[in-house]
Motif scaffolding. Sequence first.
Motif, PDB file in Angstrom:
ATOM      1  N   SER A  92      -9.019  -2.792  52.567  1.00  0.00           N
ATOM      2  CA  SER A  92      -8.774  -3.378  51.249  1.00  0.00           C
ATOM      3  C   SER A  92      -7.348  -3.906  51.182  1.00  0.00           C
ATOM      4  O   SER A  92      -6.513  -3.592  52.012  1.00  0.00           O
ATOM      5  CB  SER A  92      -9.009  -2.347  50.139  1.00  0.00           C
ATOM      6  OG  SER A  92      -8.041  -1.320  50.196  1.00  0.00           O
ATOM      7  N   GLN A 104      -9.083  -9.435  47.628  1.00  0.00           N
ATOM      8  CA  GLN A 104     -10.179  -9.113  48.545  1.00  0.00           C
ATOM      9  C   GLN A 104      -9.924  -9.694  49.927  1.00  0.00           C
ATOM     10  O   GLN A 104      -9.198 -10.672  50.073  1.00  0.00           O
ATOM     11  CB  GLN A 104     -11.499  -9.697  48.025  1.00  0.00           C
ATOM     12  CG  GLN A 104     -11.923  -9.159  46.685  1.00  0.00           C
ATOM     13  CD  GLN A 104     -13.165  -9.865  46.133  1.00  0.00           C
ATOM     14  OE1 GLN A 104     -13.539 -10.957  46.569  1.00  0.00           O
ATOM     15  NE2 GLN A 104     -13.806  -9.220  45.171  1.00  0.00           N
ATOM     16  N   GLU A 108     -16.754 -11.854  50.276  1.00  0.00           N
ATOM     17  CA  GLU A 108     -15.946 -10.662  50.528  1.00  0.00           C
ATOM     18  C   GLU A 108     -16.535  -9.885  51.702  1.00  0.00           C
ATOM     19  O   GLU A 108     -17.758  -9.753  51.832  1.00  0.00           O
ATOM     20  CB  GLU A 108     -15.920  -9.772  49.287  1.00  0.00           C
ATOM     21  CG  GLU A 108     -15.108  -8.506  49.483  1.00  0.00           C
ATOM     22  CD  GLU A 108     -15.089  -7.589  48.273  1.00  0.00           C
ATOM     23  OE1 GLU A 108     -14.279  -6.646  48.275  1.00  0.00           O
ATOM     24  OE2 GLU A 108     -15.872  -7.811  47.336  1.00  0.00           O
ATOM     25  N   GLY A 140     -14.882  -4.356  55.192  1.00  0.00           N
ATOM     26  CA  GLY A 140     -13.561  -4.570  55.758  1.00  0.00           C
ATOM     27  C   GLY A 140     -13.599  -5.457  56.985  1.00  0.00           C
ATOM     28  O   GLY A 140     -14.650  -5.917  57.421  1.00  0.00           O
TER      29      GLY A 140
END
Length: 154
Positions: free
Chosen positions: A62, A72, A87, A91
């Motif tokens: 993040s 994001q 997004e 991750g």
Amino acid sequence: MTRRFLPAAALLILAGCSQPAAPDTPATVQVADATCRPTLNGRDVTACYVTLTASRDDRLVSIGAPLAGTAQVHEMKTEGGMMTMAELKDGLPLPAGQLVQLKPGGDHLMLMGLKQPLIAGEQVSITLTFEHAQPLGIRALVAQPPMPGARASH
């Protein structure tokens, strides 16, 4: 006497080899070339780019930026001739020792709901949070990033 000493020395050496390894060194991530695009008039979103190198396999999970309502990690990809942006909910993977470039036309950081315009020459505070490495506070320069495929001038 020497004959008795050699086997004992060999046993000591082997015993030393079987000791548990020292704990893993802490994960670290090196950051370079942090840049955010200046905002266009009336816009409250921008993209930021950075190069990351992790000391071991890690993941950028993040980001945060006090200047943005939402921050994001995004990916860009082309599907069916259309470029899409979304997004990365899980991750961004950071393979050990490899440069991971977030750049125009590819993965990037997205700042939305900006509280003020970003003007070239300023700096933006961003916090990067990783799965293993400690969070990093960075300062990104507000500037136009080089376009993909552009050659550096001499």
